[in-house]
Design an enzyme around this catalytic site. Structure first.
Site, PDB file in Angstrom:
ATOM      1  N   SER A  96      -2.794   2.947  -7.891  1.00 28.22           N
ATOM      2  CA  SER A  96      -1.810   3.783  -8.582  1.00 28.22           C
ATOM      3  C   SER A  96      -0.626   4.146  -7.696  1.00 28.22           C
ATOM      4  O   SER A  96       0.315   4.796  -8.145  1.00 28.22           O
ATOM      5  CB  SER A  96      -2.482   5.076  -9.076  1.00 28.22           C
ATOM      6  OG  SER A  96      -3.007   5.811  -7.977  1.00 28.22           O
ATOM      7  N   ARG A 147      -8.181   6.934  -7.780  1.00 26.60           N
ATOM      8  CA  ARG A 147      -8.746   8.188  -8.295  1.00 26.60           C
ATOM      9  C   ARG A 147      -8.129   8.573  -9.629  1.00 26.60           C
ATOM     10  O   ARG A 147      -8.712   9.343 -10.388  1.00 26.60           O
ATOM     11  CB  ARG A 147      -8.521   9.310  -7.262  1.00 26.60           C
ATOM     12  CG  ARG A 147      -9.316   9.125  -5.994  1.00 26.60           C
ATOM     13  CD  ARG A 147      -9.023  10.175  -4.947  1.00 26.60           C
ATOM     14  NE  ARG A 147      -7.694  10.041  -4.367  1.00 26.60           N
ATOM     15  CZ  ARG A 147      -7.354  10.489  -3.160  1.00 26.60           C
ATOM     16  NH1 ARG A 147      -8.264  11.083  -2.403  1.00 26.60           N
ATOM     17  NH2 ARG A 147      -6.131  10.344  -2.705  1.00 26.60           N
ATOM     18  N   HIS A 163       4.208  -6.341   7.422  1.00 25.84           N
ATOM     19  CA  HIS A 163       4.929  -7.246   6.529  1.00 25.84           C
ATOM     20  C   HIS A 163       6.109  -7.936   7.204  1.00 25.84           C
ATOM     21  O   HIS A 163       6.592  -8.970   6.724  1.00 25.84           O
ATOM     22  CB  HIS A 163       5.383  -6.521   5.253  1.00 25.84           C
ATOM     23  CG  HIS A 163       6.540  -5.603   5.434  1.00 25.84           C
ATOM     24  ND1 HIS A 163       6.408  -4.298   5.840  1.00 25.84           N
ATOM     25  CD2 HIS A 163       7.861  -5.800   5.253  1.00 25.84           C
ATOM     26  CE1 HIS A 163       7.597  -3.736   5.900  1.00 25.84           C
ATOM     27  NE2 HIS A 163       8.502  -4.618   5.551  1.00 25.84           N
ATOM     28  N   TYR A 164       6.575  -7.410   8.350  1.00 26.20           N
ATOM     29  CA  TYR A 164       7.669  -8.092   9.046  1.00 26.20           C
ATOM     30  C   TYR A 164       7.242  -9.473   9.544  1.00 26.20           C
ATOM     31  O   TYR A 164       8.078 -10.367   9.702  1.00 26.20           O
ATOM     32  CB  TYR A 164       8.191  -7.231  10.197  1.00 26.20           C
ATOM     33  CG  TYR A 164       9.508  -6.589   9.854  1.00 26.20           C
ATOM     34  CD1 TYR A 164       9.610  -5.744   8.747  1.00 26.20           C
ATOM     35  CD2 TYR A 164      10.650  -6.847  10.582  1.00 26.20           C
ATOM     36  CE1 TYR A 164      10.817  -5.180   8.392  1.00 26.20           C
ATOM     37  CE2 TYR A 164      11.869  -6.285  10.227  1.00 26.20           C
ATOM     38  CZ  TYR A 164      11.945  -5.463   9.138  1.00 26.20           C
ATOM     39  OH  TYR A 164      13.137  -4.921   8.772  1.00 26.20           O
ATOM     40  N   HIS A 176       6.905  -2.883  13.643  1.00 28.82           N
ATOM     41  CA  HIS A 176       7.809  -3.974  13.236  1.00 28.82           C
ATOM     42  C   HIS A 176       8.599  -4.536  14.419  1.00 28.82           C
ATOM     43  O   HIS A 176       8.636  -5.749  14.646  1.00 28.82           O
ATOM     44  CB  HIS A 176       8.803  -3.491  12.182  1.00 28.82           C
ATOM     45  CG  HIS A 176       8.170  -2.980  10.925  1.00 28.82           C
ATOM     46  ND1 HIS A 176       6.945  -3.417  10.479  1.00 28.82           N
ATOM     47  CD2 HIS A 176       8.601  -2.083   9.995  1.00 28.82           C
ATOM     48  CE1 HIS A 176       6.656  -2.800   9.344  1.00 28.82           C
ATOM     49  NE2 HIS A 176       7.639  -1.989   9.036  1.00 28.82           N
ATOM     50  N   LEU A 212      24.345 -20.878  10.580  1.00 33.01           N
ATOM     51  CA  LEU A 212      23.367 -21.389   9.628  1.00 33.01           C
ATOM     52  C   LEU A 212      22.944 -20.215   8.751  1.00 33.01           C
ATOM     53  O   LEU A 212      22.056 -19.449   9.104  1.00 33.01           O
ATOM     54  CB  LEU A 212      22.140 -21.982  10.335  1.00 33.01           C
ATOM     55  CG  LEU A 212      20.926 -22.270   9.448  1.00 33.01           C
ATOM     56  CD1 LEU A 212      21.275 -23.256   8.340  1.00 33.01           C
ATOM     57  CD2 LEU A 212      19.751 -22.784  10.261  1.00 33.01           C
TER      58      LEU A 212
END
Length: 552
Positions: free
Chosen positions: A73, A105, A234-235, A296, A456
């Site tokens: 949740s 919960r 997550h990095y 990170h 690039l």
């Protein structure tokens, strides 16, 4: 006699030919019957590198795959986890017989979870039927995180869904507050054991300091083996962070330059243009150093500074990351600047006019830093004396994360100061890019040097190519059993060691806390420190994203 020998020779060749045919047929039969790499088992992703479609996997016996999202949740679940699972499902990258179980919960239904998560999901033409089928394989179980009977009920619900399966693999994503980690993992271990693989994804924060982190690691290691634990940062799933390994070790161009003889300094930056936005109560418990810098930015630093691994296998890469982190000296508080944002006096944006202490969820008089800049040193032969400057903050002038390797001045400058320092910049977000700042002749009759870039930009070079979200990559890695992009316990411990003493002084109010204005570059004191450490900001050049960029 000659005829006899000739006939015998003919028979030998005939037998030899038949044996070859027999062996060839059997090889073809075996090859056609060989399954693709079954997911959720320990194997190298290289085995299936050419084809990630795990829905085609054919295990020896029917296997089920239960993905349990604890904290279903919460914000993380609705904004990141469910959207990532949906992306993998839509692209047919998940194994067959996968069912998702939300656990929380709150008194919710699958429909409620769908309502919460849908605004954060991406869709393509023709995906409506797939979207319906995705939610058809979702379930929701209500329960507490410290109640044995609730985890028994969860396990029974999983068993009910997988009747007839001899092997059921279970993945548990702990999208939970740290105060319930211990109870939840203990009950997973004791009441939700699996007939197949059990994998536990642990979301940061991994403790508040070295002691609490080591305590958490000891608790987890008492329940699970290291190859069952996936500490997610997550990095490590971002395209340009993963590109660091290839950039460094697949290009001869950079190898002779990547050392203290040529590099003046390395700056790793993380900026957010917004404040706590009503989440100050959570943020105030940790601050920017614990929230961003210690995890990170240190992950990026380790990839920039580490030595070449033996192979690209997970343990070889993680071993080198730990090695270089052990060489990083503990942060000297004299090399640390911390700040807290105040409201802008000139902005017309109502949010920008509010300072950190104006957030009603932040305790009055809080000294929690929302900005930090630190200078670290790696004491080894390659990097001795080179400053690694890590800085991060909220309510700054732009959204940006990048790595800037600044090279030393050209010796014997013949252009009277016109030759600026070269830089290699890896732009992590937004507008993923890799560019080198170089000097060229300014167009015209003279020979004056001018700064420009060899650029690039991914959105231009790889136009139309969708870059996967970090959570998509990392969740797929968990299915594949690859831990290369996850944090090992000793790696985590070394990272906390570097900041532990300095954080204690910050918490005790013994490090000066300066104020900076919402929407600014940050405290002027940070710029002064960075300049003293050797970074030269010329101010005559600024990179701009190309006009036609898909990956904005």
């Amino acid at each position: 006699m000659f005829l006899c020998v000739k006939q015998t020779s003919t028979y030998i060749y005939l037998i030899y030919f038949l044996v070859i045919i027999y062996i060839s047929v059997h090889i073809l039969v075996l090859a056609s019957a060989s399954p693709t790499c079954p997911p959720f088992r320990p194997y190298s992703p290289d085995h299936c590198r050419s084809h990630w479609d795990m829905s085609t996997a054919t295990p020896v016996a029917p296997e089920g795959y239960a993905v349990v999202i604890l904290g279903a949740s919460g914000d993380l679940a609705k904004k990141k986890i469910y959207p990532a699972l949906w992306n993998l499902y839509l692209d047919k990258l998940l194994p067959a017989n996968t069912i998702f179980f939300g656990y929380a919960r709150s008194n919710l239904s699958v429909g409620d979870v769908q309502t919460l998560a849908t605004p954060f999901m991406k869709f393509v033409d023709g995906s409506f039927d797939s979207f319906k089928s995705f939610w058809n394989v979702n379930r929701f179980v209500r329960g507490q995180y410290n109640k044995e009977s609730d985890f028994t009920n969860l396990s029974e619900k999983i068993d009910e869904e997988f009747k007839g399966f001899k092997v059921v693999n279970r993945m548990f994503y702990l999208a939970l507050p740290p105060n319930v980690f211990a109870d939840a993992t203990r009950l997973i271990h004791s009441h939700c054991s699996s007939t197949g693989s059990t994998r536990v994804i642990v979301e940061k924060p991994f403790g508040r300091d070295l002691a609490s982190s080591n305590q958490l690691s000891a608790h987890l290691s008492s329940l699970f083996t290291e190859d069952q634990l996936y500490r997610i940062d997550h990095y490590l799933g971002k395209e340009m962070v993963q590109n660091l390994i290839v950039l460094r070790f697949a290009n001869r161009l950079f190898s002779p330059l990547w050392n203290r003889d040529n590099v003046a300094c390395v700056v790793i930056t993380f900026k957010e243009p917004f404040g706590t936005q009503g989440r100050g109560g959570y943020f105030d418990n940790f601050g920017i150093i614990r929230d961003v810098m210690q995890n990170h930015l240190m992950q990026i630093l380790s990839l920039v500074a580490m030595e070449k691994p033996r192979t690209t296998d997970a343990e070889d890469i993680r071993h080198e990351k730990v090695r270089v982190l052990k060489d990083v000296l503990e942060l000297d508080p004299a090399d640390l600047v911390i700040g807290q944002y105040a409201g802008s006096r000139t902005s017309t944006d109502p949010a920008a006019r509010l300072g950190y202490l104006d957030d009603p969820t932040v305790p009055a008089g809080s000294r929690t830093p929302t900005f930090a800049a630190a200078t670290l040193y790696v004491r080894n032969e390659r990097w001795d004396g080179v400053p690694f400057i890590v800085k991060c903050g909220k309510a700054l002038d732009e959204r940006k994360a990048d790595v800037r390797v600044q090279f030393r001045d050209v010796p014997g400058d013949i252009f009277r100061g016109g030759a600026k320092r070269n830089e290699l910049v890896i732009r992590v977000q937004p507008n993923e890019a890799l560019y080198a700042k170089v000097m060229v002749k300014r167009p015209g009759m003279g020979i004056e040097p001018e700064e420009t870039e060899l650029d690039l930009t991914y959105g231009t070079r790889y136009r139309g190519v969708a870059l996967p979200d970090a959570y998509d990559r990392l969740l797929l890695d968990v299915f594949a059993g690859s831990q290369v992009n996850f944090v090992r316990s000793d790696e985590l411990s070394e990272s906390w060691r570097i900041f532990d003493d300095a954080l204690r002084l910050v918490d005790e109010g013994r490090v000066p806390l300066v104020t900076y204005e919402y929407g600014s570059r940050g405290p002027i004191e940070a710029d002064d420190m960075i300049a003293k450490k050797g970074f030269v900001r010329s101010g005559t050049y600024s990179w701009k994203a190309p006009a036609h960029t898909d990956n904005a």
